[in-house]
Design a protein around this motif. Structure first.
Motif, PDB file in Angstrom:
ATOM      1  N   ALA A  58     -15.187   6.530   5.160  1.00  0.00           N
ATOM      2  CA  ALA A  58     -14.185   6.530   4.091  1.00  0.00           C
ATOM      3  C   ALA A  58     -13.383   5.233   4.124  1.00  0.00           C
ATOM      4  CB  ALA A  58     -13.257   7.721   4.253  1.00  0.00           C
ATOM      5  N   ALA A  59     -13.121   4.712   2.945  1.00  0.00           N
ATOM      6  CA  ALA A  59     -12.304   3.507   2.839  1.00  0.00           C
ATOM      7  C   ALA A  59     -10.844   3.881   3.082  1.00  0.00           C
ATOM      8  CB  ALA A  59     -12.457   2.896   1.452  1.00  0.00           C
ATOM      9  N   PRO A  60     -10.079   2.981   3.662  1.00  0.00           N
ATOM     10  CA  PRO A  60      -8.671   3.293   3.869  1.00  0.00           C
ATOM     11  C   PRO A  60      -7.966   3.492   2.525  1.00  0.00           C
ATOM     12  CG  PRO A  60      -9.110   0.988   4.372  1.00  0.00           C
ATOM     13  CD  PRO A  60     -10.432   1.656   4.114  1.00  0.00           C
ATOM     14  N   ALA A  61      -7.031   4.415   2.507  1.00  0.00           N
ATOM     15  CA  ALA A  61      -6.317   4.711   1.273  1.00  0.00           C
ATOM     16  C   ALA A  61      -5.432   3.533   0.876  1.00  0.00           C
ATOM     17  CB  ALA A  61      -5.468   5.960   1.455  1.00  0.00           C
ATOM     18  N   ALA A  62      -5.554   3.148  -0.387  1.00  0.00           N
ATOM     19  CA  ALA A  62      -4.722   2.051  -0.884  1.00  0.00           C
ATOM     20  C   ALA A  62      -3.301   2.569  -1.079  1.00  0.00           C
ATOM     21  CB  ALA A  62      -5.281   1.526  -2.199  1.00  0.00           C
ATOM     22  N   GLN A  63      -2.347   1.752  -0.746  1.00  0.00           N
ATOM     23  CA  GLN A  63      -0.944   2.157  -0.860  1.00  0.00           C
ATOM     24  C   GLN A  63      -0.355   1.629  -2.157  1.00  0.00           C
ATOM     25  OE1 GLN A  63       1.029   0.791   2.622  1.00  0.00           O
ATOM     26  NE2 GLN A  63      -0.073   2.150   3.982  1.00  0.00           N
ATOM     27  N   GLY A  67       4.167   3.044 -18.544  1.00  0.00           N
ATOM     28  CA  GLY A  67       2.727   2.728 -18.578  1.00  0.00           C
ATOM     29  C   GLY A  67       2.422   1.420 -17.861  1.00  0.00           C
ATOM     30  N   GLY A  68       3.255   0.434 -18.065  1.00  0.00           N
ATOM     31  CA  GLY A  68       3.054  -0.858 -17.411  1.00  0.00           C
ATOM     32  C   GLY A  68       3.193  -0.758 -15.903  1.00  0.00           C
ATOM     33  N   GLY A  69       4.161   0.051 -15.436  1.00  0.00           N
ATOM     34  CA  GLY A  69       4.324   0.264 -13.998  1.00  0.00           C
ATOM     35  C   GLY A  69       3.097   0.917 -13.391  1.00  0.00           C
ATOM     36  N   TYR A  70       2.544   1.907 -14.079  1.00  0.00           N
ATOM     37  CA  TYR A  70       1.345   2.584 -13.589  1.00  0.00           C
ATOM     38  C   TYR A  70       0.159   1.625 -13.539  1.00  0.00           C
ATOM     39  CZ  TYR A  70      -2.708   5.616 -13.394  1.00  0.00           C
ATOM     40  OH  TYR A  70      -3.896   6.185 -13.046  1.00  0.00           O
ATOM     41  N   ILE A  71      -0.052   0.904 -14.622  1.00  0.00           N
ATOM     42  CA  ILE A  71      -1.187  -0.030 -14.681  1.00  0.00           C
ATOM     43  C   ILE A  71      -1.020  -1.152 -13.650  1.00  0.00           C
ATOM     44  CG2 ILE A  71      -2.349  -1.756 -16.132  1.00  0.00           C
ATOM     45  CD1 ILE A  71      -1.777   0.164 -18.505  1.00  0.00           C
ATOM     46  N   GLY A  72       0.192  -1.667 -13.517  1.00  0.00           N
ATOM     47  CA  GLY A  72       0.435  -2.714 -12.520  1.00  0.00           C
ATOM     48  C   GLY A  72       0.151  -2.236 -11.110  1.00  0.00           C
ATOM     49  N   ASN A  73       0.520  -1.005 -10.812  1.00  0.00           N
ATOM     50  CA  ASN A  73       0.248  -0.425  -9.497  1.00  0.00           C
ATOM     51  C   ASN A  73      -1.251  -0.293  -9.248  1.00  0.00           C
ATOM     52  OD1 ASN A  73       0.965   0.774  -6.991  1.00  0.00           O
ATOM     53  ND2 ASN A  73       0.577   2.780  -7.882  1.00  0.00           N
ATOM     54  N   GLU A  74      -1.979   0.191 -10.232  1.00  0.00           N
ATOM     55  CA  GLU A  74      -3.427   0.369 -10.086  1.00  0.00           C
ATOM     56  C   GLU A  74      -4.133  -0.972  -9.884  1.00  0.00           C
ATOM     57  OE1 GLU A  74      -5.109   3.335  -9.782  1.00  0.00           O
ATOM     58  OE2 GLU A  74      -3.066   4.078  -9.660  1.00  0.00           O
ATOM     59  N   VAL A  75      -3.716  -1.978 -10.629  1.00  0.00           N
ATOM     60  CA  VAL A  75      -4.310  -3.316 -10.482  1.00  0.00           C
ATOM     61  C   VAL A  75      -4.020  -3.869  -9.086  1.00  0.00           C
ATOM     62  CG1 VAL A  75      -4.182  -5.706 -11.300  1.00  0.00           C
ATOM     63  CG2 VAL A  75      -4.310  -3.837 -12.937  1.00  0.00           C
ATOM     64  N   ALA A  76      -2.798  -3.685  -8.620  1.00  0.00           N
ATOM     65  CA  ALA A  76      -2.431  -4.177  -7.289  1.00  0.00           C
ATOM     66  C   ALA A  76      -3.230  -3.452  -6.190  1.00  0.00           C
ATOM     67  CB  ALA A  76      -0.936  -4.010  -7.062  1.00  0.00           C
ATOM     68  N   LYS A  77      -3.472  -2.148  -6.349  1.00  0.00           N
ATOM     69  CA  LYS A  77      -4.256  -1.395  -5.361  1.00  0.00           C
ATOM     70  C   LYS A  77      -5.682  -1.928  -5.272  1.00  0.00           C
ATOM     71  CE  LYS A  77      -2.229   3.236  -5.720  1.00  0.00           C
ATOM     72  NZ  LYS A  77      -2.575   4.621  -6.068  1.00  0.00           N
ATOM     73  N   LYS A  78      -6.265  -2.214  -6.411  1.00  0.00           N
ATOM     74  CA  LYS A  78      -7.666  -2.694  -6.419  1.00  0.00           C
ATOM     75  C   LYS A  78      -7.800  -4.099  -5.862  1.00  0.00           C
ATOM     76  CE  LYS A  78      -9.192   0.344 -10.038  1.00  0.00           C
ATOM     77  NZ  LYS A  78      -9.954   0.546 -11.237  1.00  0.00           N
ATOM     78  N   ASN A  79      -6.729  -4.859  -5.902  1.00  0.00           N
ATOM     79  CA  ASN A  79      -6.784  -6.248  -5.413  1.00  0.00           C
ATOM     80  C   ASN A  79      -6.364  -6.382  -3.969  1.00  0.00           C
ATOM     81  OD1 ASN A  79      -7.768  -7.405  -7.785  1.00  0.00           O
ATOM     82  ND2 ASN A  79      -5.728  -7.432  -8.683  1.00  0.00           N
ATOM     83  N   GLN A  80      -6.114  -5.289  -3.278  1.00  0.00           N
ATOM     84  CA  GLN A  80      -5.712  -5.363  -1.858  1.00  0.00           C
ATOM     85  C   GLN A  80      -6.907  -5.632  -0.992  1.00  0.00           C
ATOM     86  OE1 GLN A  80      -3.551  -1.818  -0.837  1.00  0.00           O
ATOM     87  NE2 GLN A  80      -1.656  -2.613  -1.686  1.00  0.00           N
TER      88      GLN A  80
END
Length: 84
Positions: free
Chosen positions: A30-35, A71-84
């Motif tokens: 399992a991949a580590p959970a993104a924060q 909506g922007g906060g949610y999308i920004g969070n998701e983008v940041a998680k994928k780029n970790q």
């Protein structure tokens, strides 16, 4: 006098033990959970709020600004998680 036929003794070659393999895991690790990313949430909320503020007027403009920030906060969070 007759000579006796030569008697051949056959020896067995040594038997090598069977090769043992490690069991194959049924699932990949399992991949580590993104924060959550506070920076991603903040930047997304600001950008979404600015875009939402460009829409409508009166109470509609306020609702669009709030919806854009959420909506922007949610999308920004998701983008940041994928780029970790």
């Amino acid at each position: 006098m007759q000579s006796k036929p030569a008697v051949h003794q056959y020896t067995r070659a040594p038997v090598k033990p069977a090769r043992q393999y490690a069991p194959v895991p049924s699932q990949p690790p399992a991949a580590p959970a993104a924060q959550n990313s506070p920076v991603g949430i903040g930047v997304g909320a600001v950008v979404g709020g600015l875009l939402g503020n460009q829409v409508g007027g009166g109470n509609g403009k306020t609702l669009a600004t709030i919806a854009g920030a959420l909506g922007g906060g949610y999308i920004g969070n998701e983008v940041a998680k994928k780029n970790q």
